[in-house]
Enzyme design. Sequence first.
Site, short mmCIF file in Angstrom:
data_model
loop_
_atom_site.label_atom_id
_atom_site.label_comp_id
_atom_site.label_asym_id
_atom_site.label_seq_id
_atom_site.Cartn_x
_atom_site.Cartn_y
_atom_site.Cartn_z
N GLN A 1 3.06 -13.03 1.76
CA GLN A 1 3.95 -12.13 2.50
C GLN A 1 3.61 -12.09 3.99
O GLN A 1 4.47 -12.35 4.84
CB GLN A 1 3.87 -10.72 1.89
CG GLN A 1 4.43 -10.66 0.48
CD GLN A 1 4.38 -9.26 -0.10
OE1 GLN A 1 5.32 -8.79 -0.72
NE2 GLN A 1 3.28 -8.58 0.07
N TYR B 1 -12.16 -5.85 -6.33
CA TYR B 1 -11.30 -6.41 -5.29
C TYR B 1 -11.72 -5.87 -3.92
O TYR B 1 -11.92 -6.62 -2.96
CB TYR B 1 -9.84 -6.08 -5.56
CG TYR B 1 -8.94 -6.30 -4.37
CD1 TYR B 1 -8.60 -7.59 -3.95
CD2 TYR B 1 -8.43 -5.22 -3.64
CE1 TYR B 1 -7.78 -7.80 -2.84
CE2 TYR B 1 -7.61 -5.42 -2.54
CZ TYR B 1 -7.30 -6.70 -2.14
OH TYR B 1 -6.50 -6.90 -1.04
N LYS C 1 -13.29 -7.89 -0.63
CA LYS C 1 -12.70 -7.88 0.70
C LYS C 1 -13.69 -7.36 1.75
O LYS C 1 -13.73 -7.85 2.89
CB LYS C 1 -11.42 -7.04 0.72
CG LYS C 1 -10.26 -7.64 -0.08
CD LYS C 1 -9.83 -8.99 0.49
CE LYS C 1 -9.16 -8.85 1.84
NZ LYS C 1 -8.72 -10.17 2.37
N ASP D 1 -7.12 -1.51 2.99
CA ASP D 1 -7.53 -0.12 2.81
C ASP D 1 -8.47 0.05 1.61
O ASP D 1 -9.19 1.06 1.52
CB ASP D 1 -6.31 0.77 2.60
CG ASP D 1 -5.48 0.35 1.39
OD1 ASP D 1 -4.89 -0.76 1.45
OD2 ASP D 1 -5.43 1.08 0.39
N ASP E 1 -8.12 -25.18 0.12
CA ASP E 1 -8.36 -24.37 -1.07
C ASP E 1 -9.54 -23.42 -0.86
O ASP E 1 -10.69 -23.84 -0.85
CB ASP E 1 -8.61 -25.30 -2.26
CG ASP E 1 -8.63 -24.55 -3.59
OD1 ASP E 1 -8.66 -23.30 -3.57
OD2 ASP E 1 -8.61 -25.22 -4.64
N ALA F 1 -5.74 -14.58 0.44
CA ALA F 1 -6.70 -13.77 -0.29
C ALA F 1 -6.43 -13.84 -1.79
O ALA F 1 -5.33 -14.18 -2.22
CB ALA F 1 -6.62 -12.31 0.17
N TYR F 2 -7.43 -13.51 -2.54
CA TYR F 2 -7.27 -13.18 -3.96
C TYR F 2 -6.91 -11.70 -3.99
O TYR F 2 -7.74 -10.86 -3.63
CB TYR F 2 -8.57 -13.44 -4.72
CG TYR F 2 -8.50 -13.11 -6.20
CD1 TYR F 2 -8.45 -14.13 -7.15
CD2 TYR F 2 -8.49 -11.79 -6.65
CE1 TYR F 2 -8.39 -13.84 -8.50
CE2 TYR F 2 -8.42 -11.49 -8.00
CZ TYR F 2 -8.38 -12.52 -8.92
OH TYR F 2 -8.31 -12.23 -10.27
#
Length: 302
Positions: free
Chosen positions: A11, A124, A128, A101, A35, A59-60
């Site tokens: 996105q 997750y 990050k 966030d 990759d 990102a994952y």
Amino acid sequence: MRVLLTGASGQVGSALLRLLRKKYTVIAPASREFDLSQPDTLADRLDSIKPDLVINPAAYNWVDQAEDESALAFLINGTAPAVLARWAAAQGVPIVHFSTDYVFDGSGGRPWQEDDPTGPLSLYGQSKLAGERAVREAGGAHLVVRTAWVYAAEGVNFMRTIIRLAKQHETLRVVSDQFGTPTTAGTVASTLVQILQQGEADLGKVFDRAMGLLHVTNSGWTAWHGFASAIVQGVRSRGVVLKATSIVPIASKDYPAKAKRPANSQLDLSRLKDVYSIEPPSWETALAEELDTFLALDRSTV
């Protein structure tokens, strides 16, 4: 300027690609060609591409799935950004890395400032945060951009899911005790491009003005229930027939998920305004524009 853009099919990546191509030479390899799940291959690829700027929105981002695939999440979200940032630092190339966030624990009621203590609730979020730290610790010119509740007219996201469900069901049940700012990918992309244009000759100096860390969302806030209600109302006001007649507010505990989400995902935008003189549009304004785009695309496929 040669810009390496990862995740160009996502996105934020696709929104960035559209804007960056207007001014820069953009190299946007497919994930199989660059990759992030194979970090050992990235330095050689960077050597061959020779970018002047690295932008990493890839990102994952499967929040619940990361609870079972933590190794893969940390590989893509933590180890790969470390490789990118170390290469960039060694070559004197600035890097922009996107975060979330979810690095915060969601406590309190005020918007989170960049320097507030982090405390991710999910694997997750932990992955990050590891990426953020790796980019900072590499020691080169960098800007970590945290954003939240991102959606777009295309892709898999909350807006498109709500529209689909509203066409299929009379009643929707949506969480009402998690608060944040719905943010279009276009807002994130246009904000970054505005920042880049404030000093392309020395992006390190531009990024240093924000101390290498910046929050970017639309302005204002709502709950997921408020967002869903605005989506349904907006689509219906544009002449689309929907089956949904009721949007029922529910508590997070009544919508169990494997990963815990922050209750408060509001991000403070003071630094964005004070440092770069940028004030993003309200989430309501951005939603109206995104709905117009969505319906134009949807009708073009009929």
